[in-house]
Design an enzyme around this catalytic site. Sequence first.
Site, PDB file in Angstrom:
ATOM      1  N   GLU A  46      -2.780  12.128  12.147  1.00 14.39           N
ATOM      2  CA  GLU A  46      -4.192  12.117  12.522  1.00 14.39           C
ATOM      3  C   GLU A  46      -4.895  13.343  11.960  1.00 14.39           C
ATOM      4  OE1 GLU A  46      -6.738  12.112  16.659  1.00 14.39           O
ATOM      5  OE2 GLU A  46      -5.017  13.409  16.383  1.00 14.39           O
ATOM      6  N   ASN A 100      10.665 -14.315  -6.476  1.00 13.37           N
ATOM      7  CA  ASN A 100      10.996 -14.957  -7.751  1.00 13.37           C
ATOM      8  C   ASN A 100       9.917 -14.717  -8.770  1.00 13.37           C
ATOM      9  OD1 ASN A 100      13.463 -16.040  -7.383  1.00 13.37           O
ATOM     10  ND2 ASN A 100      12.774 -18.101  -6.879  1.00 13.37           N
ATOM     11  N   HIS A 126      -5.482   7.785  15.835  1.00 12.65           N
ATOM     12  CA  HIS A 126      -5.916   8.503  17.023  1.00 12.65           C
ATOM     13  C   HIS A 126      -5.596   7.709  18.285  1.00 12.65           C
ATOM     14  CE1 HIS A 126      -8.438  11.354  19.226  1.00 12.65           C
ATOM     15  NE2 HIS A 126      -8.887  10.316  19.896  1.00 12.65           N
TER      16      HIS A 126
END
Lengths: 87, 694
Positions: free
Chosen positions: B69, B434, B47
């Site tokens: 919204e 990794n 908002h």
Amino acid sequence: MNLTVEKKLTIYEVTEIHEKILTCLNKDTHLQMDLSHVTECDTAGIQLLCSILRTARKKGETITIHSFSRAIQNTARIIGIEFAAEK
Amino acid sequence: MNDASQHIEVYRQEAEELLVEIEATVLELEENPDDIESINKLFRAMHTIKGSGAMFGFDDIAGFTHHVETTLDMVRNGKIPVSKPLINLILASRDRINEMLDAASKGSAVNHEENENIIASLNALQPGKAPDLIQPKKETSSEIPVQGAEEESTYRIRFSPHPDLFSSGTEPSMILEELRNLGEATIIAQQRNIPDLDDLHPESCYLYWDIILTTRKTINEIKDVFIFVEDNCDLSINILNDEKMPGEEKEPKKIGEILLERKDLKPEDLQGILSNQKRIGELLVDAKIVDPNLVESALAEQKHLKQVTEKQKQKQAASSIRVPADKLDTLVDLVGEMVTAQARLNQKASELNNSDLTLITEEIERLVAGLRDNTMSLRMLQIGVTFSSFKRLVRDLSAELGKEIILTTDGGETELDKTVIERLNDPLVHIIRNSIDHGIENPEVRKQAGKPAQGTINLSARHTGAHVAIQISDDGAGLDTQVIRAKALEKGLIPLDENLTEKEIFQLIFAPGFSTAKSVTDVSGRGVGMDVVKRNVESLRGTIEIESQKGKGTAIILKLPLTLAIIDGLMVNIGNDYFILPLSSVEECVELDKKKADKIKGRNILNVRGEVVPYVRLRDQFEIKSEKPELEHIVITEVNGERIGFVVDNVIGGHQTVIKSLGPAFKDIQDVSGATILGDGTVALILDVNKLVR
């Protein structure tokens, strides 16, 4: 004796469920309630559960509740009631 | 910068912060789909982005965000459930808004098709039914300016419905929800009046509520929440604290006071009980004067108020101000120069031996030290922000690879220098990748190994002395020394007969071009990784170590200095030249006894209490021509888990210095990492032990 509450536990169902429980308790000394299927629960429903738990505490283990469903926990949380861990 | 563009810049920064918060909140919501607070947070954030965007002319962003919204509004009203598609869409929307922000600042065009796709997907989530027949709520739209109360106040509300409340068609949970929307609410339901099953009329309402609400709304706005039930209940709303004077310490309310105010306790009973020593609440319950539930409710109010006061204190302490980074850098530079100049002042003062002057210089030294510490701390940021930003990475990447992985963090409040954190980002990303790619196994493989299907990667940070230790550990497959060794042999990194300790084998991972991935996935395994990670960490004057147990998991530990600008060093001299060795690496200093020195395979070694320590003659290394003293000294350091000695003329002592870089002309010199100016103006070179050792 087993009692499974169907999907709704609201103002519209509490009277009927209440009567069923009373009937069960008159016939049998032990009642098992399954709440896991409840998808809709309002304050009246929670209030009924409070009364059940209070009665069970006093009379000692005559009523066991299985699985407070998510809907029940949600409503309870919103209205500020804490149910202790599952009995 | 003119006024308009300044405001735009503020909007951009605010929007970026909101987007970071949105991402974190969405991930939290994914783990706790019932968390109403997260949903509200998301709604408010979107908002704000929409509203401010419209105000500053970012119409594209405002228009797009409006749809998000609206969707979130439906979610918080229970019309759309929280689901995985919803989570993914919100994340996608967040990314789009980010891209649009970038495009706006660069002046490039916006891809509207992508926006249309997301909007269509959002619309598809909406329920197709007719709107629910719930009684109309009051429109508390935040676009209408709030009249009256701007500051927060705390109210105590007692909501006692009449027994016929349910029959009149009212559902209390909705009212309580609406109250929660007004601010911070602690809600306690009083069950004491609920009878046993035998006496229960299930359709009557026996519950009543004590609510503590901290809000900016006026008391009338609170009353409005109850407007449709005023006839069916007893309602009392009292304002609790009036924050008039800032700085005035508000005493947390005592339980007795609260109960008195609520008229749950008579003053004479309170007095009677106060003469005992037990806690008020306990006493009242024991003496059966007050019902335990009422005490509990009053305790909740006390706790709520305490929390509110705490938060207000924190807010005052935590109010912050934005400063452009380069202004901060200038400040740090100036302070650095001041430290240097002050050192020279100290030296001169001690030479002149004037007691008045010495007194003043000592005071200046104290002040400058304080100024330096304070300025350094300005550049410190919590590493938790960096940690949290990896949650998204872990989520997306593990989903891509079909693995279940969760990221946990510890020590997020640990602070590091801003530059260090920025430069750590890439190495951390690589290590985590990794771990996800090669470390954590597939859920099936894990289950077979007796592990939980979900793998865990843990990031932790903590201070250890003058360093910060950051650990990335996983409960994956661990490192297989056989595989590593085989690969190293294959790449010709080690000779065939070389006997290596487990630690040495792990170190091979850092060799350039090394990778044990059986298939080069898109993610990692191209072999450019760990050696670059190591170099990055070392360029921050840090160290990196690996611990691993096959089958159990791997932990990578980074140790970094707290700040790059200052070093605790050991000053040594060779001839007329002064050098600084980083104190953190130094283990001990011994005299170099020529008789104990020896040579094995052409390397200089020294026997130190039975242990063989190789050493380097810095004189030879630096080709210093001046005369060698009779007695030399050797500084024994620990580098990469090995002990190495450096031979110098004299060890002068500990010296904390501000590091200055040598300048672009000298940037290729390997052995020296910087320089510092001593009290008398001479320049001492700071040695890079890692490089010297090679």
